[in-house]
Design a protein around this motif. Structure first.
Motif, PDB file in Angstrom:
ATOM      1  N   LEU A 140       0.828  -1.204   0.000  1.00  9.76           N
ATOM      2  CA  LEU A 140       0.000   0.000   0.000  1.00  9.76           C
ATOM      3  C   LEU A 140       0.866   1.259   0.000  1.00  9.76           C
ATOM      4  O   LEU A 140       0.534   2.245  -0.661  1.00  9.76           O
ATOM      5  N   ALA A 141       1.981   1.229   0.715  1.00  8.44           N
ATOM      6  CA  ALA A 141       2.884   2.390   0.728  1.00  8.44           C
ATOM      7  C   ALA A 141       3.436   2.649  -0.669  1.00  8.44           C
ATOM      8  O   ALA A 141       3.561   3.808  -1.099  1.00  8.44           O
ATOM      9  N   PHE A 150      -4.140  10.679  -1.350  1.00  7.56           N
ATOM     10  CA  PHE A 150      -4.829   9.447  -0.972  1.00  7.56           C
ATOM     11  C   PHE A 150      -5.544   9.687   0.348  1.00  7.56           C
ATOM     12  O   PHE A 150      -5.236  10.630   1.089  1.00  7.56           O
ATOM     13  N   ALA A 151      -6.515   8.847   0.623  1.00  3.87           N
ATOM     14  CA  ALA A 151      -7.270   8.942   1.878  1.00  3.87           C
ATOM     15  C   ALA A 151      -7.274   7.586   2.568  1.00  3.87           C
ATOM     16  O   ALA A 151      -7.430   6.552   1.923  1.00  3.87           O
ATOM     17  N   MET A 152      -7.103   7.607   3.864  1.00  2.00           N
ATOM     18  CA  MET A 152      -7.140   6.388   4.667  1.00  2.00           C
ATOM     19  C   MET A 152      -8.239   6.554   5.708  1.00  2.00           C
ATOM     20  O   MET A 152      -8.405   7.639   6.287  1.00  2.00           O
ATOM     21  N   THR A 153      -9.023   5.509   5.927  1.00  3.23           N
ATOM     22  CA  THR A 153     -10.037   5.540   6.978  1.00  3.23           C
ATOM     23  C   THR A 153      -9.820   4.377   7.939  1.00  3.23           C
ATOM     24  O   THR A 153      -9.328   3.312   7.569  1.00  3.23           O
ATOM     25  N   VAL A 233      -7.926   2.291   2.179  1.00  2.72           N
ATOM     26  CA  VAL A 233      -7.002   3.251   1.584  1.00  2.72           C
ATOM     27  C   VAL A 233      -7.478   3.484   0.156  1.00  2.72           C
ATOM     28  O   VAL A 233      -7.612   2.536  -0.621  1.00  2.72           O
ATOM     29  N   ARG A 234      -7.775   4.750  -0.171  1.00  2.41           N
ATOM     30  CA  ARG A 234      -8.299   5.077  -1.499  1.00  2.41           C
ATOM     31  C   ARG A 234      -7.379   6.058  -2.208  1.00  2.41           C
ATOM     32  O   ARG A 234      -7.000   7.093  -1.679  1.00  2.41           O
ATOM     33  N   GLY A 235      -7.013   5.685  -3.426  1.00  3.79           N
ATOM     34  CA  GLY A 235      -6.286   6.591  -4.305  1.00  3.79           C
ATOM     35  C   GLY A 235      -7.228   7.138  -5.352  1.00  3.79           C
ATOM     36  O   GLY A 235      -8.449   7.029  -5.237  1.00  3.79           O
ATOM     37  N   GLU A 236      -6.667   7.719  -6.402  1.00 12.79           N
ATOM     38  CA  GLU A 236      -7.522   8.292  -7.441  1.00 12.79           C
ATOM     39  C   GLU A 236      -8.352   7.214  -8.115  1.00 12.79           C
ATOM     40  O   GLU A 236      -9.553   7.409  -8.368  1.00 12.79           O
ATOM     41  N   HIS A 237      -7.735   6.063  -8.392  1.00 18.93           N
ATOM     42  CA  HIS A 237      -8.452   5.005  -9.111  1.00 18.93           C
ATOM     43  C   HIS A 237      -8.221   3.631  -8.495  1.00 18.93           C
ATOM     44  O   HIS A 237      -8.169   2.627  -9.205  1.00 18.93           O
ATOM     45  N   ARG A 253      -9.082  -1.928  -8.617  1.00 20.51           N
ATOM     46  CA  ARG A 253      -8.501  -0.852  -9.411  1.00 20.51           C
ATOM     47  C   ARG A 253      -9.309  -0.652 -10.688  1.00 20.51           C
ATOM     48  O   ARG A 253      -9.813  -1.615 -11.277  1.00 20.51           O
ATOM     49  N   ARG A 254      -9.418   0.584 -11.097  1.00 23.01           N
ATOM     50  CA  ARG A 254     -10.099   0.902 -12.348  1.00 23.01           C
ATOM     51  C   ARG A 254      -9.300   0.349 -13.513  1.00 23.01           C
ATOM     52  O   ARG A 254      -8.067   0.460 -13.559  1.00 23.01           O
ATOM     53  N   LYS A 255      -9.971  -0.257 -14.462  1.00 22.14           N
ATOM     54  CA  LYS A 255      -9.288  -0.805 -15.632  1.00 22.14           C
ATOM     55  C   LYS A 255      -8.600   0.309 -16.411  1.00 22.14           C
ATOM     56  O   LYS A 255      -9.166   1.396 -16.607  1.00 22.14           O
TER      57      LYS A 255
END
Length: 325
Positions: A140-141, A150-153, A233-237, A253-255
């Motif tokens: 993840l890092a 990025f956002a982590m919850t 953990v969310r990134g852009e895609h 992950r987005r294709k």
């Protein structure tokens, strides 16, 4: 000063200390321990026998002297700085392992570093933020390092921000490249988290928001809840979901060739990795660390996480010294 590089020192033989002893014996060390309760030696030796290990490898002394191969400090937090200092006044070690949290009083944080620097062991003194070495955290890092934001919850119950929650704070720092975030908001649970080690100890639950240059952490860890922690953990895609109750994780992950509009959230995503979390037992971690196969954050780096914890607690209305176990 007599050198005993095949001998390890362990400060305190409580539940955590006895786990460390197993790992050290398995790594081939004789172990010398200090504990205010002599009766715990029999408990530790019995547990070594039950694990198929040589109980004769463990002994106790009133005070360690000489040079050890490694030293591990596993006492409760109120005694750790004094024990660390006392050890270095009469002994030394090639590698030193400190349990976390380092202290219940933030005023002691920098004193650990002062003592270590004064004895020339700052660079070999490491703190048990083992999650940085876990494969899924490292993966993840790496993913977050390529994200602009990025956002982590974190969502869960009474893990105790000082005793277990600090691991999640360190995970966030690991994902963000150790960029110190600002505490944007924090509120602590009205009740505290009690400790099985006695009424003199307690910890905190609470909700808080951290914001750094690239990452944001939103946490809800209620002292009144028995729920285990789920981390996302969310990134852009991409979206990673880690369930520490079911011990499962997955990354979607987005294709890459998707032409779907972004507001069709979740469309054209595929699971690119999933499976069971492989988390090593503490004695296996100690064994690997003692043999030099695992490196943990050095003291100066670990203090960043401790200072962040203190900022969150103060922002939520708590006042040190705290009563962590």
């Amino acid at each position: 000063m007599k050198a005993r590089t095949d001998t390890a020192f362990v400060s305190a033989l409580g539940a955590m200390g006895r786990r460390h002893v197993k790992g050290l014996v398995r790594a081939g060390f004789d172990v010398v321990a200090v504990d205010p309760n002599p009766a715990v030696l029999d408990v530790a030796r019995r547990e070594l026998q039950e694990a198929g290990l040589n109980s004769g490898k463990l002994s106790m002394v009133d005070r360690p002297t000489g040079r050890f191969g490694v030293a591990v400090f596993a006492e409760t937090t109120p005694d750790r700085l004094a024990n660390f200092t006392r050890f270095l006044d009469a002994a030394s070690a090639g590698r030193i392992f400190l349990e976390k949290p380092l202290a219940a009083d933030p005023a002691e944080y920098d004193r650990f570093l002062d003592v270590a620097r004064g004895r020339g062991v700052a660079n070999v003194t490491q703190v048990n933020f083992i999650r940085r070495t876990w494969p899924h955290v490292q993966h993840l890092a790496d993913m977050c390092s390529r994200e602009k934001q990025f956002a982590m919850t974190l969502n869960g119950g009474a893990i105790g921000l000082g005793c277990m929650g600090i691991h999640y704070l360190d995970t966030f720092l690991c994902l963000s490249g150790d960029e110190m975030p600002a505490v944007r908001w924090a509120t602590l649970s009205a009740e505290t988290v009690k400790s099985g080690r006695g009424p003199q100890f307690e910890d905190f639950g609470g909700d808080f928001v951290l914001e750094g240059p690239r990452g944001r952490l939103l946490a809800s860890l209620s002292a009144g809840s028995s729920a285990n922690v789920v981390m996302t953990v969310r990134g852009e895609h991409f979206m990673a979901q880690v369930d520490y109750n079911e011990m499962q994780w997955k990354i979607s992950r987005r294709k890459a060739d998707s032409t779907m509009l972004f507001y069709r959230y979740g469309a054209d995503y595929e699971i690119v990795e999933q499976g069971r979390l492989e988390i090593p037992a503490m004695d296996a971690v100690t064994e690997g660390w003692a043999l030099g196969r695992i490196d943990l954050p050095v003291l100066e780096q670990a203090l960043v996480t401790h200072r962040l914890l203190d900022e969150i607690l103060r922002a939520g209305g708590a006042h040190p010294p705290y009563r962590f176990t």
